[in-house]
Design an enzyme around this catalytic site. Structure first.
Site, PDB file in Angstrom:
ATOM      1  CG  ASP A  82      37.715  33.576  -4.111  1.00  0.00           C
ATOM      2  OD1 ASP A  82      37.784  34.906  -3.405  1.00  0.00           O
ATOM      3  OD2 ASP A  82      36.679  32.999  -3.659  1.00  0.00           O
ATOM      4  CG  ASN A  86      26.936  39.844  -5.343  1.00  0.00           C
ATOM      5  OD1 ASN A  86      27.035  39.205  -6.107  1.00  0.00           O
ATOM      6  ND2 ASN A  86      27.702  40.063  -4.514  1.00  0.00           N
ATOM      7  CG  HIS A 121      33.550  33.692  -2.624  1.00  0.00           C
ATOM      8  ND1 HIS A 121      34.747  34.641  -3.074  1.00  0.00           N
ATOM      9  CD2 HIS A 121      32.590  34.895  -2.439  1.00  0.00           C
ATOM     10  CE1 HIS A 121      34.519  35.786  -3.110  1.00  0.00           C
ATOM     11  NE2 HIS A 121      33.228  35.949  -2.783  1.00  0.00           N
TER      12      HIS A 121
HETATM   13  O1  G3I Z   1      43.879  47.663   4.281  1.00  0.00           O
HETATM   14  C1  G3I Z   1      42.868  48.415   4.780  1.00  0.00           C
HETATM   15  C2  G3I Z   1      43.359  49.796   5.179  1.00  0.00           C
HETATM   16  O2  G3I Z   1      44.373  50.262   4.559  1.00  0.00           O
HETATM   17  C3  G3I Z   1      42.366  50.749   5.671  1.00  0.00           C
HETATM   18  O3  G3I Z   1      43.039  51.812   6.418  1.00  0.00           O
HETATM   19  C4  G3I Z   1      41.406  50.040   6.534  1.00  0.00           C
HETATM   20  C5  G3I Z   1      40.268  51.063   6.724  1.00  0.00           C
HETATM   21  O4  G3I Z   1      39.190  50.563   7.156  1.00  0.00           O
HETATM   22  O5  G3I Z   1      40.898  48.794   5.962  1.00  0.00           O
HETATM   23  C6  G3I Z   1      41.960  47.822   5.615  1.00  0.00           C
HETATM   24  O6  G3I Z   1      41.054  47.001   4.521  1.00  0.00           O
HETATM   25  C7  G3I Z   1      40.553  45.903   5.157  1.00  0.00           C
HETATM   26  C8  G3I Z   1      40.283  45.222   3.906  1.00  0.00           C
HETATM   27  O7  G3I Z   1      39.471  44.134   4.082  1.00  0.00           O
HETATM   28  C9  G3I Z   1      41.538  45.041   3.076  1.00  0.00           C
HETATM   29  O8  G3I Z   1      42.086  43.797   4.014  1.00  0.00           O
HETATM   30  C10 G3I Z   1      38.991  46.577   5.729  1.00  0.00           C
HETATM   31  O9  G3I Z   1      39.159  47.178   6.847  1.00  0.00           O
HETATM   32  C11 G3I Z   1      38.022  45.375   5.631  1.00  0.00           C
HETATM   33  O10 G3I Z   1      36.649  45.921   5.871  1.00  0.00           O
HETATM   34  C12 G3I Z   1      37.900  44.662   4.360  1.00  0.00           C
HETATM   35  O11 G3I Z   1      37.094  43.532   4.462  1.00  0.00           O
HETATM   36  C13 G3I Z   1      36.364  43.314   3.150  1.00  0.00           C
HETATM   37  C14 G3I Z   1      35.372  42.418   3.501  1.00  0.00           C
HETATM   38  O12 G3I Z   1      34.522  42.049   2.357  1.00  0.00           O
HETATM   39  C15 G3I Z   1      34.262  43.348   4.458  1.00  0.00           C
HETATM   40  O13 G3I Z   1      34.021  44.494   3.589  1.00  0.00           O
HETATM   41  C16 G3I Z   1      37.428  42.373   2.182  1.00  0.00           C
HETATM   42  O14 G3I Z   1      38.565  43.034   1.675  1.00  0.00           O
HETATM   43  C17 G3I Z   1      36.639  41.971   1.126  1.00  0.00           C
HETATM   44  O15 G3I Z   1      37.181  40.799   0.255  1.00  0.00           O
HETATM   45  C18 G3I Z   1      35.169  41.155   1.575  1.00  0.00           C
HETATM   46  O16 G3I Z   1      34.492  40.900   0.445  1.00  0.00           O
HETATM   47  C19 G3I Z   1      33.044  40.236   0.385  1.00  0.00           C
HETATM   48  C20 G3I Z   1      32.168  40.859  -0.501  1.00  0.00           C
HETATM   49  O17 G3I Z   1      32.075  42.189  -0.249  1.00  0.00           O
HETATM   50  C21 G3I Z   1      30.788  40.251  -0.244  1.00  0.00           C
HETATM   51  N1  G3I Z   1      31.064  38.831  -0.422  1.00  0.00           N
HETATM   52  C22 G3I Z   1      31.854  38.090   0.301  1.00  0.00           C
HETATM   53  C23 G3I Z   1      33.587  38.785   0.423  1.00  0.00           C
HETATM   54  C24 G3I Z   1      34.143  38.355   1.423  1.00  0.00           C
HETATM   55  O18 G3I Z   1      33.957  38.276   2.610  1.00  0.00           O
END
Ligand code: G3I
Length: 357
Positions: free
Chosen positions: A276, A208, A244
């Site tokens: 998105d 991916n 994206h």
């Molecule tokens: O909101 C939660 C909280 O409730 C929880 O206790 C805490 C625990 O770690 O995390 C919080 O969530 C965060 C989440 O984003 C929602 O905002 C996480 O810490 C954070 O790591 C997470 O980041 C994600 C990121 O990847 C890293 O894993 C993003 O949501 C997600 O959209 C992003 O997705 C990536 C794909 O996996 C790969 N391609 C790119 C894409 C965008 O970066």
């Protein structure tokens, strides 16, 4: 109703003093805010998908919200944990694994008859902090332990895995200079696929990535990587093109279609895996930018549908209320439904494309 006329109708609804209703909603009076059908009033996307899978990234912490959960169950057949199945989230302390949030999503999917895409076993973007300090031998053992334990745990619960995510470099040819490449060498990619296959013989295994959806060096390097894996007999089943996009600088759809075709010609499945479409940098009125966004969603989904091996389309969320884009790029409205879960032209663009219009 062809897409252009559909958007015009929607635009007229948006600009009319009375909403269009479009699902039982009635204007509250002459000052009523124009209404758009809600996520629960419009036709389910998955009902128009035929043999393809329509999916969305979901967050365990949001599934307790009944509106969010109902929307997911209505429109999508395939859910991707947005972060809960990543190594950095599961094993923050070495040897201590927390699968709770991931299990929440797997359980929700089972309850609603949805499939789950595991995401992602190997990704530099969410790896436990303690991994960096390991020796190459310890790192190899720790990664193998993670893949076998996690892919083994979800055997029978996920129908696919993003095994390796974003291994191709952005600004230079070849592979990304990640902690995995530095500690394990180029073989880490093939080894990860082999270990995932042993841990879960029935899951489809994907590579991916982003930024290589159309034509260009990263697209060519991604193609070369997966072609080499196939040639070497590595158990890879498909490629996820994340998609994206920024509406102001997106790849031509013809290039995306050509890239999908050449990847499929390798015998691989191709997925749009994280779509998105950012519109904040577009000029013009909101309705114009939303219309252009709808056209992009329509054209990219239609391009996928021209290739039988492009078997699934996943959006990286579904409502502007919950998108990674706002924190990563600044305020934007990148998804199919607005902050109030009302259908945008983007939703109709996808629906019309799924219906072959
Ligand atoms: O909101 C939660 C909280 O409730 C929880 O206790 C805490 C625990 O770690 O995390 C919080 O969530 C965060 C989440 O984003 C929602 O905002 C996480 O810490 C954070 O790591 C997470 O980041 C994600 C990121 O990847 C890293 O894993 C993003 O949501 C997600 O959209 C992003 O997705 C990536 C794909 O996996 C790969 N391609 C790119 C894409 C965008 O970066």
């Amino acid at each position: 109703m062809e897409f252009g006329r559909l958007v015009l109708v929607l635009f007229l609804c948006l600009s009319a003093s009375q909403g269009c209703g479009g699902g039982g909603a009635s204007a509250a009076g002459p000052t009523a805010v124009p209404l758009m059908p809600s996520v629960m009033e419009v036709d389910p996307l998955k009902a128009s998908a035929g043999s393809r899978l329509v999916g969305a990234a979901v967050q365990a912490s949001l599934l307790g919200d009944t509106a969010y959960a109902a929307a997911v169950a209505r429109h999508f057949a395939w859910v991707t944990p947005e972060y809960e199945m990543k190594w950095g989230q599961i094993e923050r302390t070495r040897g201590v694994r927390n699968y709770g949030p991931a299990d929440t999503i797997a359980s929700f999917a089972r309850t609603h008859g949805l499939q789950v895409r595991g995401h992602a076993l190997v990704w530099h973007g969410d790896t436990p902090a303690w991994f960096e300090a390991l020796s190459p031998a310890e790192a190899s053992h720790a990664l193998e332990d993670h893949i076998r334990t996690t892919a083994g745990r979800y055997r029978g619960q996920v129908n696919a895995w993003d095994v390796v995510n974003e291994a191709v470099a952005d600004g230079a040819p070849g592979l990304r200079d990640s902690v995995y490449l530095r500690k394990l060498g180029t073989s880490y990619i093939a080894e990860a696929f082999r270990m995932a296959r042993e841990a879960d013989p029935s899951a489809l295994l994907f590579y991916n990535d982003y930024g290589g959806e159309g034509a260009g060096r990263k697209s060519d390097d991604t193609y070369a990587l997966v072609a080499g894996l196939k040639r070497d007999g590595v158990p890879i089943d498909g490629v996820g093109l994340q998609m994206h996009l920024d509406a102001s600088s997106r790849p031509p759809v013809a290039d995306i279609a050509a890239n999908i075709r050449r990847l499929a010609a390798l015998g691989l499945m191709v997925n749009i895996s994280e779509m998105d479409v950012r519109i904040a940098r577009l000029s013009g009125a909101s309705s114009t930018r939303l219309d252009e966004q709808g056209r992009i969603y329509h054209d990219v989904v239609a391009a996928c549908l021209t290739e039988p091996r492009c078997h699934a389309i996943t959006f990286w969320g579904f409502t502007d209320r919950h998108s990674w884009i706002d924190s990563a790029f600044g305020p934007d409205d990148p998804l199919l439904f607005d902050e109030a879960y009302r259908a945008k032209p983007a939703f109709y663009g996808v629906l019309e494309a799924l219906r072959g219009r």
